[in-house]
Design an enzyme around this catalytic site. Sequence first.
Site, PDB file in Angstrom:
ATOM      1  N   ASP A  63       0.869  -1.176   0.000  1.00 25.80           N
ATOM      2  CA  ASP A  63       0.000   0.000   0.000  1.00 25.80           C
ATOM      3  C   ASP A  63       0.905   1.225   0.000  1.00 25.80           C
ATOM      4  OD1 ASP A  63      -2.356   1.578   0.485  1.00 25.80           O
ATOM      5  OD2 ASP A  63      -3.182  -0.126   1.602  1.00 25.80           O
ATOM      6  N   ASP A 107      -3.180   4.574  -2.121  1.00 28.92           N
ATOM      7  CA  ASP A 107      -4.209   5.050  -1.215  1.00 28.92           C
ATOM      8  C   ASP A 107      -4.786   6.392  -1.687  1.00 28.92           C
ATOM      9  OD1 ASP A 107      -5.467   4.682   1.445  1.00 28.92           O
ATOM     10  OD2 ASP A 107      -4.443   6.550   1.923  1.00 28.92           O
ATOM     11  N   GLU A 113      -6.823   3.466  -5.498  1.00 27.53           N
ATOM     12  CA  GLU A 113      -8.047   3.557  -4.697  1.00 27.53           C
ATOM     13  C   GLU A 113      -8.705   4.866  -5.100  1.00 27.53           C
ATOM     14  OE1 GLU A 113      -9.768   3.728  -0.155  1.00 27.53           O
ATOM     15  OE2 GLU A 113      -8.021   4.881  -0.720  1.00 27.53           O
ATOM     16  N   HIS A 160     -10.988  -3.416   4.381  1.00 25.57           N
ATOM     17  CA  HIS A 160     -10.744  -2.978   5.760  1.00 25.57           C
ATOM     18  C   HIS A 160     -11.483  -1.696   6.132  1.00 25.57           C
ATOM     19  CE1 HIS A 160      -8.065  -0.521   3.377  1.00 25.57           C
ATOM     20  NE2 HIS A 160      -8.009   0.305   4.387  1.00 25.57           N
ATOM     21  N   ASP A 161     -12.132  -1.046   5.166  1.00 20.83           N
ATOM     22  CA  ASP A 161     -12.873   0.189   5.454  1.00 20.83           C
ATOM     23  C   ASP A 161     -14.381  -0.020   5.444  1.00 20.83           C
ATOM     24  OD1 ASP A 161     -10.598   1.818   5.572  1.00 20.83           O
ATOM     25  OD2 ASP A 161     -10.629   2.209   3.414  1.00 20.83           O
TER      26      ASP A 161
HETATM   27  C1  GLC Z   1      -7.931   4.987   2.570  1.00 21.77           C
HETATM   28  C2  GLC Z   1      -7.696   3.793   3.459  1.00 21.77           C
HETATM   29  C3  GLC Z   1      -8.247   4.082   4.822  1.00 21.77           C
HETATM   30  C4  GLC Z   1      -7.510   5.274   5.391  1.00 21.77           C
HETATM   31  C5  GLC Z   1      -7.585   6.481   4.454  1.00 21.77           C
HETATM   32  C6  GLC Z   1      -6.564   7.511   4.827  1.00 21.77           C
HETATM   33  O1  GLC Z   1      -9.257   5.212   2.307  1.00 21.77           O
HETATM   34  O2  GLC Z   1      -8.261   2.656   2.868  1.00 21.77           O
HETATM   35  O3  GLC Z   1      -8.162   2.987   5.679  1.00 21.77           O
HETATM   36  O4  GLC Z   1      -8.049   5.641   6.638  1.00 21.77           O
HETATM   37  O5  GLC Z   1      -7.298   6.109   3.123  1.00 21.77           O
HETATM   38  O6  GLC Z   1      -5.281   7.071   4.525  1.00 21.77           O
END
Ligand code: GLC
Length: 557
Positions: free
Chosen positions: A98, A202, A260, A325-326
Amino acid sequence: MRSYWWKKAVIYEIYCKSFYDTDGDGLGDLNGVYEKLPHLAELGINCIWFTPIYVSPQFDNGYDVADYSDIEPTYGGMTAFKRVLDRAHELGIKVVMDMVLNHSSDKNKWFQESRKSKDNPYRNYYYWREGNDGKEPNNWANYFKTGNCSAWNYDETTGEYYLGLYGQFMPDLNWECKELREDVYRMMRSWLDLGVDGFRLDVITKLKKPAGLPDSTDIEWANGYHYFSCDCQEGLHEIIHDIAKNTWLLPQYDAFGLGEASGIRPDNGIDYLLPENEELDILYHFQIVNRAIAPCKPDYYKQVQKGWTDLLPKGICVTQHLDNHDQPRLISRFGNDSEEYRKKSGKMLAMMTHMMPGTVFVYQGEEIGMINSYHDTIDEYNDRYTVGNYNDGLRKGLSAEEAIKALWEVSRDNARRPMPWNGGKNGGFTEGTPWLALDKHYETINLEKDKESVDSMFKFYQKLIGMRKKYDSMTEGDIEYYAFEDKQIVAFKRECKTDILFFVGNWSNEKVKFTLPPELKWHTFEVVLSNFKDANYKTITREMEPWDAAIYKLKLN
Ligand code: GLC
């Protein structure tokens, strides 16, 4: 040379902190991942995505990176990582890191330097601005609702504010700064040189900030500050292209860049994916999972999928995922987590996901059918969104009980509770005290128990993942949708030169009639996988029980 291996991949997401603890400190670690690699090999996945495992104060469980070039010591440091990387490669499993490029931790050396003085060489690595009449430079809120909820933080040393879209502990990096870019590219190449196989980037759509950082006109988010998504600002393509060509697109690597991508739809997403633009290889969009709490309905799901498949040139990838995970657990959210239907609905959703075109993601615990777990006190939660919104709820006058209940279904901790390997102490996750309370169902929903059951989820996922290796239509076939307007049924065909597969599933708690489309009547239907007995096709119209679903191999009579 690029082999595009990811187009056929099933990627398993590991949230290391909650995976498996080998040293009794209550935190998962990389030696734990090493020990569980046989589990992943048995499942059949061919790539691991690690959520951030770099050195971090863990304010956001690693998404606040203090040192991008080293591995968090509590996870075992670099030695443990290299051991996992090598063993995974021996097992034919790729490893993807990541990369958090929108912000760092405030403990990062770059930021520590940056805040020292206005002429520090690192000053421009971050967004520093003067106040506006003694107030923050603009009205943006921070997403985690930390501090006073503003995205700006006053720093006494130099009397200026710095930007942190995720709060004061996660300052935003300034991608207009050439030196920052060069440092980041060097660091990313060092991971590729070590042998990692790609990056999940990310919140990549937030890297470009709008010129002049104007006030937001979006809704009031908290404490008088306004939400500002910052997604897909003009100039973002240039940044992504620059990152790609200086890192994973270099000819010596065979790695991918996966973005993402909140705010992305087919119409504004396609340009990031077209090979001639040299940007991203895969988009992880949120059209399905980001529907806040409102359940995604089958007709909406089909529209979104068709939106992408109609527009994307063949072989270009989006991701297929319902868990990460979110997000709350997929069965609780899209299926039915009652005892009667937990596994059945989970299998229906899994078949549908794996049959869709794109790179498939499985999130830890999904393969045993984990579900949401609701806890009564905020001490049993850790997620920054949950804690931030809980405090916001209290500020707005909710009782503690009301504030926590309002977050039950949406909390990201639903997905982050430790992985239960068995029904014993702490689900076999740790000998110590787990960093986050276990899922309440771990005595009944755990890997050991699941594998022993006649209707094992694990074995089902194993078959499904195995099928992707056997049937090319699953990974490269054309798609044709049927019963497109139907509000409960999802049905489609995948077809390539070597095979044709057909999926039909009842995405509902009711019985539904499904009639075979006329053009398929002249085929024989051989059941390849199903979640109910007697999935054979004997009649043109069949009554499907709740969550019935099957994959058939079609042959012309
Ligand atoms: C992304 C991650 C998340 C994190 C956010 C800030 O959305 O998946 O878990 O809190 O970015 O880095």
